[in-house]
Design an enzyme around this catalytic site. Structure first.
Site, PDB file in Angstrom:
ATOM      1  N   ASN A 224      13.314  -4.268 -22.724  1.00 12.85           N
ATOM      2  CA  ASN A 224      12.429  -3.322 -22.410  1.00 12.85           C
ATOM      3  C   ASN A 224      11.006  -3.813 -22.669  1.00 12.85           C
ATOM      4  O   ASN A 224      10.604  -4.638 -23.607  1.00 12.85           O
ATOM      5  CB  ASN A 224      12.454  -2.150 -23.217  1.00 12.85           C
ATOM      6  CG  ASN A 224      13.743  -1.252 -23.203  1.00 12.85           C
ATOM      7  OD1 ASN A 224      14.327  -1.355 -22.112  1.00 12.85           O
ATOM      8  ND2 ASN A 224      14.459  -0.759 -24.270  1.00 12.85           N
TER       9      ASN A 224
ATOM     10  N   THR B 254       1.079  -1.336   0.008  1.00 17.64           N
ATOM     11  CA  THR B 254       0.057  -0.089   0.122  1.00 17.64           C
ATOM     12  C   THR B 254       0.973   1.156  -0.102  1.00 17.64           C
ATOM     13  O   THR B 254       2.123   1.303   0.522  1.00 17.64           O
ATOM     14  CB  THR B 254      -0.801  -0.058   1.282  1.00 17.64           C
ATOM     15  OG1 THR B 254      -0.022   0.014   2.567  1.00 17.64           O
ATOM     16  CG2 THR B 254      -1.860  -1.101   1.273  1.00 17.64           C
ATOM     17  N   HIS B 255       0.552   2.277  -0.561  1.00 17.51           N
ATOM     18  CA  HIS B 255       1.455   3.410  -0.761  1.00 17.51           C
ATOM     19  C   HIS B 255       2.890   3.103  -1.516  1.00 17.51           C
ATOM     20  O   HIS B 255       3.639   3.663  -1.148  1.00 17.51           O
ATOM     21  CB  HIS B 255       1.924   4.095   0.369  1.00 17.51           C
ATOM     22  CG  HIS B 255       0.678   4.286   1.207  1.00 17.51           C
ATOM     23  ND1 HIS B 255      -0.297   5.378   1.058  1.00 17.51           N
ATOM     24  CD2 HIS B 255      -0.065   3.524   2.330  1.00 17.51           C
ATOM     25  CE1 HIS B 255      -1.184   5.429   2.159  1.00 17.51           C
ATOM     26  NE2 HIS B 255      -1.299   4.260   2.700  1.00 17.51           N
TER      27      HIS B 255
ATOM     28  N   SER C 276      17.440  -2.374 -26.903  1.00 17.60           N
ATOM     29  CA  SER C 276      17.792  -1.007 -27.079  1.00 17.60           C
ATOM     30  C   SER C 276      18.834  -1.066 -28.284  1.00 17.60           C
ATOM     31  O   SER C 276      19.562  -1.888 -28.394  1.00 17.60           O
ATOM     32  CB  SER C 276      18.187  -0.314 -26.097  1.00 17.60           C
ATOM     33  OG  SER C 276      19.237   0.675 -26.223  1.00 17.60           O
TER      34      SER C 276
ATOM     35  N   LYS D 210     -17.533   8.019 -35.640  1.00 17.60           N
ATOM     36  CA  LYS D 210     -16.975   6.550 -36.157  1.00 17.60           C
ATOM     37  C   LYS D 210     -15.563   6.429 -35.982  1.00 17.60           C
ATOM     38  O   LYS D 210     -15.381   5.174 -35.664  1.00 17.60           O
ATOM     39  CB  LYS D 210     -17.314   6.659 -37.844  1.00 17.60           C
ATOM     40  CG  LYS D 210     -18.648   6.519 -37.506  1.00 17.60           C
ATOM     41  CD  LYS D 210     -19.412   6.457 -39.368  1.00 17.60           C
ATOM     42  CE  LYS D 210     -20.971   6.722 -39.195  1.00 17.60           C
ATOM     43  NZ  LYS D 210     -21.235   7.902 -38.648  1.00 17.60           N
TER      44      LYS D 210
END
Ligand code: ARG
Length: 463
Positions: free
Chosen positions: A291, A161-162, A283, A331
């Site tokens: 990545n 949490t956090h 990369s 659309k």
């Protein structure tokens, strides 16, 4: 030249000059709305059959329309159909070709109909089919996540949490949180579908029509659940598109949250998971890099879909009743939302099968973060301490363990007892990661027994 071909030069005898090329290009939609062609033909065939049943057109005209439409369909499928910008949109292109092929019967097709109710019908028919595909893809993604959850029920992940280590959770439990989100998304799609699947046709331009149409029959013929009950609303409502895009945005938000976690977990600093090479890229300058492009792009594409929601909702604001050409702008956002969502769901279901879990790194991180501190407090409460006092005792113990650079479970019993004499040998069960996990055995909790029960429930639901 058919009348429709002439119309493109100047709509009717009323017009004294043709459109400029720029205005033609600006007002035309055929290059994107041609993808509605199947819905357009289905709607026209149902309309024509109803006109014949009601005696508005002759059976011979219906037969000619059916035979001509079969050819139009074949031409579109083979790529031979020539889409003309001059004919503005999918509706006029198909009708013009039909009339070229079958003559007057083709010109009778538009009796009691307007492009306003026609386009609204086409978009709804098309979207209904796409919702069904999306719903299947959502089910596929949930199944892939269930498989990943099942393989990792007993793997301990530090729950956050956090973004601070909080309590140990089963990796399977964490995956099931996303299954819940995608299950709700599927429910939302099913709910949106009900309102998409209603028939505008028969509203004509805006006020209804003077011919004795049987709208209910057309609705049944097209598999729709009902008829739009107000002609003005029928041609101007795009709520269904907005609602769909809102539901799609939520799917993407869920995908994006998951992406964010996968990206974090894959970084060297966490090292919690590996994603199979086929979902990553290298990369061009840094040879050591892998990545997580797929989740990063999914996170990025979420902005795009949420943007489409904003476009549609802004498109509607300020439109007076009934139909306005503004609606032609519904659309491209809608199409791109569908395309983006389908690709993303497909790739995520595949990628879930390419995730490997680094269980040691996760457990180490859980221990480093004192993930079982709450368990020590709960242990003391069970020994009779009020929770607030237990909380304070544990804070002292954590401070001590931190200073010594060890986990709570690595402190000798004698050290722990200095913080409270009620602590006994039996503390080491609750203090272990697995002890902590097993203890959370309430409905919806992270105990492996609960997680297994939830997996079984989801499997039955998706079967
Ligand atoms: N292409 C138009 C659209 O997408 C079809 C309806 C046109 N109706 C009209 N009255 N101009 O909305």
């Amino acid at each position: 030249m058919s009348q429709l071909d002439q119309k493109s030069e100047a709509w009717s005898a009323l017009f004294s000059e043709p459109m400029s090329d720029l205005v033609k290009r600006y007002t035309a939609s055929v290059f994107f709305d041609k993808r509605l062609w199947q819905a357009d033909i289905a709607g026209s065939l149902a309309h024509a059959a109803m006109l014949a049943r009601q005696g508005v057109i002759a059976q011979a005209d219906l037969a000619a329309i059916q035979q001509g439409m079969a050819q139009v369909r074949a031409e579109i499928e083979s790529g031979a159909f020539e889409w003309k910008l001059d004919l503005e949109d999918v509706h006029l292109n198909i009708e013009a070709r039909l009339t070229q092929l079958v003559g007057d019967a083709g010109k009778r097709l538009h009796t009691g109909r307007s492009r306003n109710d026609q386009v609204a019908t086409d978009v709804r028919l098309w979207l209904r089919g796409e919702i069904d595909l999306i719903s299947e893809l959502l089910a596929g993604l949930q199944k892939a996540l269930l498989a990943l959850a099942e393989q990792n029920v007993d793997v301990v992940l530090p729950g956050f949490t956090h973004l601070q280590v909080a309590q140990p959770v089963s990796f399977g439990h964490h995956m099931l949180a996303y299954v819940e989100m995608f299950a709700r998304d599927q429910e939302r799609m099913a709910d949106v579908r009900k309102r998409v699947n209603r028939l505008p046709l028969g509203a004509a331009a805006l006020a209804g029509t003077t011919y004795p149409l049987d709208r209910e029959w057309v609705a049944r013929e097209l598999g729709m659940e009902g008829v739009c009950q107000n002609s003005l609303d029928a041609v101007s409502d795009r709520d269904f598109a907005i609602e769909f895009t809102a539901a799609a945005s939520l799917v993407m938000v869920h995908v994006s949250r998951m992406s964010e976690e996968l990206i974090l977990w894959m970084s060297q600093n966490f090292g919690f998971i590996r994603i199979a090479d086929r979902f990553t890229t290298g990369s061009s300058i840094m040879p050591q890099k892998k990545n997580p492009d797929v989740p990063e792009l999914a996170r990025g594409k979420t902005g795009r879909v949420v943007g489409h929601l904003m476009a549609l909702i802004t498109l509607m604001k300020g439109q007076p009743l009934a139909y306005n050409k503004d609606n032609q702008e519904d659309k491209e956002p809608l199409f791109d939302t569908v395309d983006t969502l389908k690709d993303t769901l497909r790739i995520f279901a595949e990628m879930a099968g390419g995730i490997t879990v680094q269980r040691e790194a996760m457990e180490k991180a859980a221990l480093r973060g004192y993930a079982t501190a709450t368990d020590l407090a709960d242990y003391l409460v069970k020994k009779g301490l009020p929770f607030r006092d237990a909380h304070e005792v544990v804070a002292h113990a954590v401070k001590d363990a931190q200073a010594k650079g060890v986990d709570l479970s690595e402190l000798p019993l004698a050290d722990l007892q200095k913080f409270n004499p009620a602590i006994g040998e039996d503390v080491f069960g609750p203090l272990s990661l697995r002890g902590s996990l097993n203890a959370r055995n309430t409905l919806g909790g992270t105990a492996p027994a609960q997680v297994r029960a939830q997996i079984a429930r989801h499997r039955a639901r998706l079967a």
